[in-house]
Scaffold this active site. Structure first.
Site, short mmCIF file in Angstrom:
data_model
loop_
_atom_site.label_atom_id
_atom_site.label_comp_id
_atom_site.label_asym_id
_atom_site.label_seq_id
_atom_site.Cartn_x
_atom_site.Cartn_y
_atom_site.Cartn_z
N SER B 129 0.82 -1.21 0.00
CA SER B 129 0.00 0.00 0.00
C SER B 129 0.85 1.26 0.00
O SER B 129 1.94 1.31 0.56
CB SER B 129 -0.90 0.02 1.24
N GLU B 244 -4.47 -17.75 0.93
CA GLU B 244 -4.68 -18.02 2.35
C GLU B 244 -6.15 -18.37 2.58
O GLU B 244 -7.02 -17.56 2.36
CB GLU B 244 -4.27 -16.76 3.12
N SER B 386 -10.43 -4.72 1.29
CA SER B 386 -11.53 -4.29 2.16
C SER B 386 -12.77 -5.13 1.86
O SER B 386 -12.87 -5.78 0.82
CB SER B 386 -11.86 -2.82 1.91
N GLU B 388 -15.65 -4.18 1.05
CA GLU B 388 -16.32 -3.71 -0.18
C GLU B 388 -15.66 -4.37 -1.40
O GLU B 388 -16.36 -4.80 -2.32
CB GLU B 388 -16.23 -2.19 -0.29
C1 LIG Z 1 -4.10 -1.88 10.52
C2 LIG Z 1 -3.73 -1.98 9.06
C3 LIG Z 1 -2.66 -2.76 8.69
C4 LIG Z 1 -2.26 -2.81 7.35
N1 LIG Z 1 -1.13 -3.51 7.02
C5 LIG Z 1 -0.65 -3.43 5.75
C6 LIG Z 1 0.61 -4.00 5.40
O1 LIG Z 1 1.30 -4.60 6.24
N2 LIG Z 1 1.07 -3.83 4.14
C7 LIG Z 1 0.34 -3.18 3.17
O2 LIG Z 1 0.81 -3.10 2.06
N3 LIG Z 1 -0.85 -2.64 3.47
C8 LIG Z 1 -1.37 -2.74 4.73
N4 LIG Z 1 -2.59 -2.15 5.05
C9 LIG Z 1 -3.26 -1.35 4.03
C10 LIG Z 1 -4.57 -1.92 3.56
O3 LIG Z 1 -4.35 -2.97 2.68
C11 LIG Z 1 -5.38 -0.76 2.94
O4 LIG Z 1 -5.80 0.03 4.01
C12 LIG Z 1 -6.54 -1.24 2.14
O5 LIG Z 1 -6.12 -1.80 0.96
C13 LIG Z 1 -7.52 -0.12 1.83
O6 LIG Z 1 -6.87 0.95 1.23
P1 LIG Z 1 -7.01 2.44 1.75
O7 LIG Z 1 -6.77 2.42 3.21
O8 LIG Z 1 -6.17 3.29 0.94
O9 LIG Z 1 -8.53 2.79 1.55
P2 LIG Z 1 -9.22 3.18 0.16
O10 LIG Z 1 -8.80 2.24 -0.88
O11 LIG Z 1 -9.03 4.61 -0.08
O12 LIG Z 1 -10.72 2.87 0.51
C14 LIG Z 1 -11.56 3.74 1.22
C15 LIG Z 1 -12.95 3.16 1.20
O13 LIG Z 1 -13.39 3.03 -0.15
C16 LIG Z 1 -13.79 1.71 -0.40
N5 LIG Z 1 -13.56 1.39 -1.82
C17 LIG Z 1 -12.42 1.58 -2.51
N6 LIG Z 1 -12.59 1.17 -3.78
C18 LIG Z 1 -13.85 0.73 -3.89
C19 LIG Z 1 -14.63 0.18 -4.96
N7 LIG Z 1 -14.13 0.01 -6.16
N8 LIG Z 1 -15.91 -0.18 -4.71
C20 LIG Z 1 -16.45 -0.02 -3.46
N9 LIG Z 1 -15.75 0.50 -2.43
C21 LIG Z 1 -14.48 0.86 -2.64
C22 LIG Z 1 -12.98 0.88 0.54
O14 LIG Z 1 -13.57 -0.37 0.76
C23 LIG Z 1 -13.00 1.75 1.77
O15 LIG Z 1 -14.21 1.58 2.44
C24 LIG Z 1 -3.01 -2.11 6.38
C25 LIG Z 1 -4.12 -1.36 6.75
C26 LIG Z 1 -4.49 -1.28 8.08
C27 LIG Z 1 -5.68 -0.45 8.47
#
Ligand SMILES: Cc1cc2nc3c(=O)[nH]c(=O)nc-3n(C[C@H](O)[C@H](O)[C@H](O)COP(=O)(O)OP(=O)(O)OC[C@H]3O[C@@H](n4cnc5c(N)ncnc54)[C@H](O)[C@@H]3O)c2cc1C
Lengths: 369, 401
Positions: B129, B244, B386, B388
């Site tokens: 990410s 997984e 996520s 979603e």
């Molecule tokens: C505690 C924690 C640990 C993590 N650990 C890691 C890690 O070790 N390594 C790593 O690489 N990442 C990690 N992540 C990142 C995680 O994979 C991302 O937070 C996740 O992919 C969501 O991306 P974002 O936070 O940018 O949210 P966004 O992608 O910006 O999403 C925001 C909202 O929009 C929704 N959304 C986005 N696109 C769509 C769509 N097309 N249709 C419907 N809804 C949508 C999402 O579901 C969410 O509700 C971690 C995250 C957290 C919170």
């Protein structure tokens, strides 16, 4: 039928709104939280200056003689700002407790200080075992000479961490009694903590606390405690709506600005609908807050009980929905301490459990018939 | 149709249970069961203990030094470990980078990295990410320029779990800016001690700092640490998704959470009786536990299919397990909050950290882990694709919408 605030109430609301906008933005709040004790006496004095501490105190004791609807106008904007200072505890719940006890001497001794903000009062009614049933505490009062001695344990999760004086409920003989206990009373162990929502809370160990006869407020306190609890629900509902509205606004904003897949995530219908659910919940919550404010002092017991129960059960459901969805829609950013939305989520979670959780109020509503 | 484990699997369960009871350090167990913060020593210590038993990599095939357990046995293993209060094995090395190395890594890479993952010597983190690329991972912008036999990497990763402890990060980087987003990505292994790597903690709402920002400034990565071919990184990353399935639903963890909840609800009272006896509370608890019973069956269904070799790889199964597993975990934590009533409020993260954590006995010490769990579990529906996004996958791949 009239759902409008009076001119005075509108003015009050705007005044508090302006105060929050000018003095209590998210950064100002962060600074307060980062320092001990986690709330600000200076802000408290300013809130007193706006009249908030005097809101429900009768005019005879230096107050504004306001109603729960006035409190609705004032507390909704405080909720928007997640104000940490114990307005609900002192100016709403404690003021109602003292005033409802119908004790002229106690009112004269306590309410002027409460109204001026000179001393901060917090209710100490809740106990772990008796839970949301505030009528049957395990804490006991014994008569000792002309005065009393108290033993027990209390939690004061509504502003307790900031209190100068606790209003402690205890069983006396076969009834319920209320006592004003200074935070520094010998035998009273006050463990001050922050709540997970950042607000100042306390747990109290009451170990043979000796009080003079004048510490007791009124005669049997059953009615005063019930009344204060109902007014507390109305105040908390108002605060909750402010917090929910701000949460909806933050989330809608975020959906418009955050880009993924080459467009704002707000263009995804799944997220639009989730955000709409939040908005609808905040509207239901406002109706609930109005219902509670208008009816929490209704002389008809059934009317009052149904209104208060319906309001808090609704607030609880909506607070959970709005808070949880807000975090989800923010993605990772929503989990951070740095960004405001998680603070709203935490406060809404706390509100869900203060003065009665959903199951408690569902039962009360059913009982009211 | 037969829902029972066979005798051999039951015997295996007994073996795991006995081992965990004997080998898990008491201090670690107390921290896990008390909901306190684990440090690197706790987690790595447990990994090493498992390794000494030959169980360091429960999901790996024998060819790479794993025990070669069936998915059912892996499931049993996870369940027993969770119930006994063992730390959760971090997936980043064992379940994320290792399968990629096995499938696409060079023999040198396999020899260099796999044993140290299994032994717990190397700690891995996942650098996917970025601030601008979460759900839309393929838009990632961290770029790697080839200069002779190194890549020079510049960019920023974020949400990197436990990067503060990590020796290595597997990382997606852009190696061809002109290609379509998915086609220009490569899979690099980055030594976290490299010059130009800066790790900065992010505080989350539960007060902990399990995630980090990782800044990469002119970090030199030998070309020999690229996995597979240049610009094929997306394929490898996708290989991970859906791989997984034995533990994605967290059945074991939720079982333990239910057990903890029942203890809590036996201590707390509603209307003068244990909360467990309150009809409304009991019904809510039953609802959560029923969902968990059903989730377990669904999970076993999926892994039994896998064991038959019928189908493997990404599919709706992983999405179903992820959706329900996270929702149920969150529901259980809500009930724990409900059981505590207003006493859930006092919060002091320090009470969850260090050796003293379990020895404190006051309101905040009792409440903080419960509230922290409620707060932190909100992440589970956000990360790992996520919920979603999981629904989008099912809508597209199963329902053809
Ligand atoms: C505690 C924690 C640990 C993590 N650990 C890691 C890690 O070790 N390594 C790593 O690489 N990442 C990690 N992540 C990142 C995680 O994979 C991302 O937070 C996740 O992919 C969501 O991306 P974002 O936070 O940018 O949210 P966004 O992608 O910006 O999403 C925001 C909202 O929009 C929704 N959304 C986005 N696109 C769509 C769509 N097309 N249709 C419907 N809804 C949508 C999402 O579901 C969410 O509700 C971690 C995250 C957290 C919170």
């Amino acid at each position: 039928m009239d759902f409008d605030f009076t001119e005075e109430q509108q003015l009050l609301r705007q005044t508090v709104e302006r105060f929050v906008a000018d003095r209590y933005d998210f950064d100002a709040r962060r600074k307060i939280i980062a320092q001990e004790p986690g709330w600000s006496r200076a802000i408290w004095s300013d809130l007193a200056g706006l009249g908030l501490t005097a809101l429900l105190v009768p005019e005879a004791q230096g107050g504004l003689g306001g109603t729960p609807v006035d409190a609705l106008a004032a507390l909704e904007p405080l909720g928007k700002g997640l104000v940490l200072e114990p307005v609900l505890a002192s100016a709403i719940v404690a003021a109602t407790l003292i005033e409802s006890a119908g004790d002229a001497a106690a009112s004269a001794a306590l309410l002027p200080d409460l109204a001026s903000g000179e001393r901060i009062f917090a209710p100490a009614l809740y106990e772990r075992a008796a839970r949301y049933d505030l009528s049957a505490p395990g804490t006991r009062a014994r008569r000792q000479g002309a005065g009393f001695a108290l033993d027990g344990a209390k939690t004061a999760m509504c502003g307790g961490g900031a209190a100068d004086v606790f209003l402690v409920s205890a069983r006396l003989d076969d009834g319920l009694a209320l006592f004003a206990v200074p935070a520094d009373a010998p035998g009273l162990l006050v463990q001050r903590e922050r709540g997970y929502d950042g607000t100042p809370v306390a747990t109290l160990l009451v170990d043979d606390v000796k009080l003079g006869a004048d510490a007791r407020i009124g005669a049997d306190a059953t009615a005063a405690v019930a009344r204060a609890r109902d007014v507390a629900v109305a105040g908390l509902a108002a605060e909750a709506v402010g917090a929910m509205r701000q949460t909806v606004a933050l989330t809608a904003d975020y959906l418009k600005t955050r880009q993924q897949f080459g467009r704002p995530i707000g263009s995804f219908q799944a997220l639009q609908h989730a955000c709409v659910d939040m908005f609808v919940a905040s509207e239901e919550a406002w109706s609930a807050a109005i219902l509670a404010a208008a009816r929490c002092l209704d002389p008809d017991a059934r009317t009052r009980m149904r209104a208060v129960a319906a309001a808090k059960a609704t607030i609880n459901r909506c607070a959970r929905l709005v808070g949880q969805k807000a975090i989800q829609l923010h993605g990772g950013v929503g989990m951070t301490d740095e960004y405001a939305v998680s603070h709203y989520f935490r406060r809404l979670a706390a509100i869900e459990r203060l003065f009665g959780d959903t199951d408690y109020w569902l039962k009360e509503y059913a009982r009211a018939g | 149709m037969n829902l029972s484990y066979d005798d051999a699997d039951e015997a295996f369960r007994g073996e795991v249970r006995a081992f965990v009871a004997a080998a898990l350090p008491e201090a670690t167990r107390r921290k896990v069961l008390g909901g306190f913060e684990l440090d690197k020593h706790d987690m790595q210590g447990w990994q090493k203990a498992l390794h000494r038993q030959g169980w360091g990599a429960p999901s790996w095939p024998k060819a790479f030094g794993g025990p070669g357990w069936t998915p059912v046995r892996q499931f049993i293993f996870d369940e027993e470990c969770a119930m006994a209060g063992a730390p959760r094995l971090l997936p980043f090395g064992l379940k994320m980078v290792a399968p990629v190395l096995m499938a696409f890594g060079s023999p040198e890479q396999q020899q260099r990295f796999l044993p140290a993952i299994m032994s717990g010597e190397d700690w891995w983190c996942q650098g996917y990410s970025e601030p601008g690329s979460g759900s839309d991972l393929a838009s990632l912008r961290t770029r790697a320029e080839r200069r002779g036999d190194v890549y020079v990497v510049n960019g920023q990763k974020t949400w990197t779990t436990m990067a503060q402890y990590a020796d290595w990060m597997f990382c997606l980087v852009r190696t061809d800016a002109a290609a379509k987003p998915q086609a220009g990505i490569s899979f690099l292994l980055i030594d976290m001690r490299s010059k130009g790597v800066t790790v900065r903690p992010i505080r989350l709402m539960d007060g902990g700092c399990e995630v980090n920002e990782v800044f990469l400034d002119d970090v030199e990565v030998p070309v020999s640490l690229r996995v597979g071919e240049e610009n094929k990184g997306w394929t490898y990353a996708k290989y991970l998704l859906g791989h997984e399935r034995t533990n994605i639903a967290g059945v074991g963890l939720s079982r333990r959470a239910v057990a903890d909840l029942k203890e809590l609800a036996a201590r707390e009272t509603i209307d003068g009786a244990p909360a467990l006896a309150d009809p409304l509370f009991a019904a809510r608890l039953a609802e959560a536990e029923i969902a968990l019973d059903i989730l377990e069956i669904t999970n076993l269904r999926v892994i039994s299919e896998d064991a038959k070799g019928d189908r493997r790889g990404p599919g709706p199964a992983a999405s179903i397990l992820k959706l329900r597993g996270t929702e149920i975990g969150q529901a259980i934590s809500e009930l724990a909050m409900q059981a505590m009533g207003e006493n859930a409020m006092p919060f002091d993260r320090d009470r969850m950290v260090g050796e003293v954590a379990g020895n404190r006995d006051d309101a905040a010490a009792a409440a903080t882990p419960v509230a922290a769990e409620y707060l932190t579990l909100r992440k589970t529906t956000i990360y790992g694709g996520s919920n979603e996004i999981q629904k989008n996958i099912i809508a597209q791949t199963v329902l053809g919408l």
